[in-house]
Structures are given as structure tokens and as C-alpha cells.
Write a protein that holds these residues in place. Structure first.
Motif, PDB file in Angstrom:
ATOM      1  N   UNK A   1       0.666  -1.210  -0.071  1.00 21.11           N
ATOM      2  CA  UNK A   1      -0.128   0.204  -0.034  1.00 21.11           C
ATOM      3  C   UNK A   1       0.767   1.424  -0.055  1.00 21.11           C
ATOM      4  N   UNK A   2       2.033   1.317   0.043  1.00 23.12           N
ATOM      5  CA  UNK A   2       2.995   2.306   0.376  1.00 23.12           C
ATOM      6  C   UNK A   2       3.278   2.827  -1.168  1.00 23.12           C
ATOM      7  N   UNK A   3       3.905   3.939  -1.593  1.00 26.71           N
ATOM      8  CA  UNK A   3       4.285   4.602  -2.609  1.00 26.71           C
ATOM      9  C   UNK A   3       5.706   4.470  -3.169  1.00 26.71           C
ATOM     10  N   UNK A   4       6.371   3.577  -2.046  1.00 24.37           N
ATOM     11  CA  UNK A   4       7.989   3.595  -2.363  1.00 24.37           C
ATOM     12  C   UNK A   4       8.872   4.889  -1.685  1.00 24.37           C
ATOM     13  N   UNK A   5       8.195   5.957  -0.916  1.00 23.10           N
ATOM     14  CA  UNK A   5       8.456   6.853  -0.331  1.00 23.10           C
ATOM     15  C   UNK A   5       7.516   7.721   0.720  1.00 23.10           C
ATOM     16  N   UNK A   6       7.632   8.104   1.747  1.00 29.74           N
ATOM     17  CA  UNK A   6       6.768   9.069   2.431  1.00 29.74           C
ATOM     18  C   UNK A   6       6.832  10.306   1.967  1.00 29.74           C
ATOM     19  N   UNK A   7       5.933  11.218   2.148  1.00 28.53           N
ATOM     20  CA  UNK A   7       5.929  12.466   1.855  1.00 28.53           C
ATOM     21  C   UNK A   7       6.418  13.303   2.946  1.00 28.53           C
ATOM     22  N   UNK A   8       5.820  12.965   4.248  1.00 32.46           N
ATOM     23  CA  UNK A   8       6.395  13.455   5.390  1.00 32.46           C
ATOM     24  C   UNK A   8       6.589  12.367   6.424  1.00 32.46           C
ATOM     25  N   UNK A   9       7.694  12.431   7.208  1.00 29.87           N
ATOM     26  CA  UNK A   9       8.106  11.349   8.208  1.00 29.87           C
ATOM     27  C   UNK A   9       8.313  12.298   9.617  1.00 29.87           C
TER      28      UNK A   9
ATOM     29  N   UNK B   1      12.124   9.173   2.702  1.00 24.33           N
ATOM     30  CA  UNK B   1      11.080  10.259   2.688  1.00 24.33           C
ATOM     31  C   UNK B   1      11.703  11.487   2.211  1.00 24.33           C
ATOM     32  N   UNK B   2      10.633  12.211   1.520  1.00 25.61           N
ATOM     33  CA  UNK B   2      10.986  13.304   0.551  1.00 25.61           C
ATOM     34  C   UNK B   2      11.142  14.379   1.828  1.00 25.61           C
ATOM     35  N   UNK B   3      10.737  14.484   2.849  1.00 30.42           N
ATOM     36  CA  UNK B   3      10.704  15.449   4.009  1.00 30.42           C
ATOM     37  C   UNK B   3      10.596  14.728   5.307  1.00 30.42           C
ATOM     38  N   UNK B   4      11.687  14.685   6.245  1.00 34.44           N
ATOM     39  CA  UNK B   4      11.967  14.373   7.348  1.00 34.44           C
ATOM     40  C   UNK B   4      11.598  15.560   8.316  1.00 34.44           C
ATOM     41  N   UNK B   5      10.815  15.387   9.512  1.00 34.04           N
ATOM     42  CA  UNK B   5      10.463  16.363  10.256  1.00 34.04           C
ATOM     43  C   UNK B   5      10.553  15.925  11.946  1.00 34.04           C
ATOM     44  N   UNK B   6      11.683  16.699  12.537  1.00 35.93           N
ATOM     45  CA  UNK B   6      12.082  16.117  13.708  1.00 35.93           C
ATOM     46  C   UNK B   6      11.082  17.063  14.673  1.00 35.93           C
ATOM     47  N   UNK B   7      10.364  16.411  15.687  1.00 40.38           N
ATOM     48  CA  UNK B   7       9.342  17.312  16.526  1.00 40.38           C
ATOM     49  C   UNK B   7      10.150  17.090  17.903  1.00 40.38           C
ATOM     50  N   UNK B   8      10.448  18.454  18.423  1.00 40.41           N
ATOM     51  CA  UNK B   8      11.300  18.249  19.621  1.00 40.41           C
ATOM     52  C   UNK B   8      10.734  19.377  20.489  1.00 40.41           C
ATOM     53  N   UNK B   9      10.471  19.091  21.876  1.00 38.35           N
ATOM     54  CA  UNK B   9      10.165  20.181  22.957  1.00 38.35           C
ATOM     55  C   UNK B   9      10.717  19.670  24.113  1.00 38.35           C
ATOM     56  N   UNK B  10      11.229  20.626  24.950  1.00 35.35           N
ATOM     57  CA  UNK B  10      11.769  20.502  26.380  1.00 35.35           C
ATOM     58  C   UNK B  10      13.257  20.519  26.402  1.00 35.35           C
TER      59      UNK B  10
ATOM     60  N   UNK C   1      15.914  13.828   5.364  1.00 31.43           N
ATOM     61  CA  UNK C   1      14.680  13.432   3.960  1.00 31.43           C
ATOM     62  C   UNK C   1      15.582  13.620   2.719  1.00 31.43           C
ATOM     63  N   UNK C   2      14.882  13.216   1.810  1.00 36.53           N
ATOM     64  CA  UNK C   2      15.617  13.136   0.346  1.00 36.53           C
ATOM     65  C   UNK C   2      15.575  14.662  -0.253  1.00 36.53           C
ATOM     66  N   UNK C   3      14.302  15.393   0.061  1.00 37.31           N
ATOM     67  CA  UNK C   3      14.332  16.590  -0.298  1.00 37.31           C
ATOM     68  C   UNK C   3      14.650  17.763   0.724  1.00 37.31           C
TER      69      UNK C   3
END
Length: 240
Positions: free
Chosen positions: A130-138, A189-198, A224-226
Motif C-alpha cells: 500500500x506504500x508508494x515507495x517513499x513517505x511525503x512527510x516522516x 522520505x521526501x521530507x523528515x520532520x523532527x519534533x522536539x520540545x523540552x 529527508x531526500x528533499x
């Protein structure tokens, strides 16, 4: 090729959550208006919970058709399906059900697989189907020890290059059994987002951005690839 990571610092964790939710909705709307079906991967943790609540709040005014967004998870706790420890349960309660997301691919629970390795193999098969071979946003959180998903410092799963997902036992954080995407899969992943608080995460953030060894700070091994964006609150950015 992936470019240098971008660092975005927000004054508070709540401002961070609002910014990330708004950015994700903009991305999803852009992908859908271009005629593609976006594929995203969610994470767990406190800041993710805040972002998910903001997604529920902001989605009403957005153009995003959540029934046409494919949702994955970077890792999951291998526990009973109704356990409050499950990332998918938290995400459903916080926003997925409210916004009408239907293409949700949870990682197997103890009711779905005999053990973590069987669960990892099953999730890899689902992703291939069901995947497309990559994630748009990770979307990834990071632990104070620098771990991402359920890939922990010094663990052998960090060196798995030929699998999509792996089973993890003996996690330093409870619960001990987990399923995680591998570094190879996270990097698709096209775009990798690290979400970090504290402030507790600040040393790990500084180490990861400073190019630490992936075996010591696993977060250093994903980009991310992009694009790669580090969304930080002021405290998490305090050692940069």
C-alpha cells in the motif's frame, strides 16, 4: 539529494505544535491539489499529542481530504490492541477519527502477530503493498538518549539495511517489545520532520545536528531526500 537540515525554533511547545500542524495541512493540501495521494508517517510522544490535537482543531478550515491521506507509523509498542500505550490509539483519539482519516495502517498488536519479528514482517508486507515507495512527510520525535522511532543507541537494529521494519525486544523504555521502521525505511522520505520540545532533549538535538555517530545518537542517521526540518521549542534548542 538531501540538503542541510533546517532548524525552526518556536518560543513554546504549544507554538511549536500549532506551527507543525499548520505546515502539515499546507503540505497535504498542496500534494492533493497536484493530484497525488500523500503518504505520511506519524510518531508518538507528548509533542506529537499536542500536534495531533492542533490538527483536529485546524483541519476544519483546511482543504485537506483526510480520507485521501495514507497514514503510517514509524514505530509501535507491541502490546494489546486496546492498550493506551499504542501510538495508533492515541492518534485516533486525538485527531484521525475526528478528521475522517480512513487509510490508516497501524502496526500489528499482540492480537495480530505471534511476536515482534512476525509483526515487523507483516508491516513490511503492508508497506510494500500500500506504500508508494517513499513517505511525503516522516514525523519523528527524539528521546533524551537520541533514539528515534524504536531504534535505540547501541542496538543491533541500527545496522539492519535490508529490511523495512524490525522487531525490538528489551527496549530501554517500557514497554519492552516494539516494532520499528529501519533507518533505511525512515530515509525513504521526501521530507523528515523532527519534533522536539523540552530542555531534556537539548543535548541529543545538539549531538544529532553536530553529526554524532548513529550508534550513539540514532537521530543523526535520518534525513529527508528533499528536506530535513528540526522543529524545536526554545528549550530543546538551548544547546545549539
Amino acid at each position: 539529494m538531501s540538503t542541510e537540515p533546517r532548524v525552526e525554533v518556536h518560543e513554546t511547545s504549544s507554538a511549536l505544535a500549532t506551527a507543525v500542524a499548520g505546515e502539515l495541512l499546507t503540505r497535504l493540501a498542496d500534494i492533493q491539489s497536484a493530484g497525488r495521494v500523500p503518504q505520511i508517517s506519524l510518531t508518538g510522544g507528548t509533542i506529537a499529542e499536542d500536534i495531533h490535537r492542533e490538527l483536529a482543531r485546524l483541519s476544519a478550515a483546511s482543504e485537506v481530504d483526510w480520507s485521501k491521506v495514507v497514514v503510517w507509523f514509524g514505530d509501535e509498542r507491541f502490546v494489546a490492541p486496546d492498550s493506551p500505550d499504542r501510538n495508533v490509539g492515541q492518534a485516533r483519539a486525538a485527531f484521525l477519527d475526528a478528521v475522517g482519516a480512513t487509510q490508516i495502517h497501524p502496526m500489528p498488536s499482540t492480537a495480530d502477530a505471534a511476536d515482534v519479528d512476525a509483526g515487523a514482517a507483516a508491516y513490511a508486507a503492508t508497506l510494500r503493498e500500500h506504500g508508494s515507495g517513499e513517505f511525503d512527510v516522516m514525523m519523528l520525535g527524539i528521546g533524551p538518549d537520541g533514539h528515534i522511532a524504536s531504534l535505540f543507541p547501541g542496538f543491533p537494529q541500527l545496522d539492519v539495511t535490508d529490511e523495512v521494519a524490525v522487531g525490538v525486544t528489551g527496549s530501554p523504555k517500557p514497554p519492552p517489545e516494539r516494532i520499528s521502521l529501519t533507518l533505511a525505511a525512515l530515509n525513504r522520505s521526501r521530507s523528515v520532520w523532527f519534533l522536539v520540545a523540552g530542555s531534556g532533549k537539548a543535548p541529543a538535538v545538539a549531538s544529532a545536528l553536530g553529526g554524532a555517530d548513529v550508534h550513539e545518537i540514532p537521530a543523526a542517521g535520518v534525513s529527508g531526500r528533499e528536506e530535513t526540518i528540526w522543529f524545536l521549542d526554545r528549550e530543546a534548542a538551548s544547546q545549539l
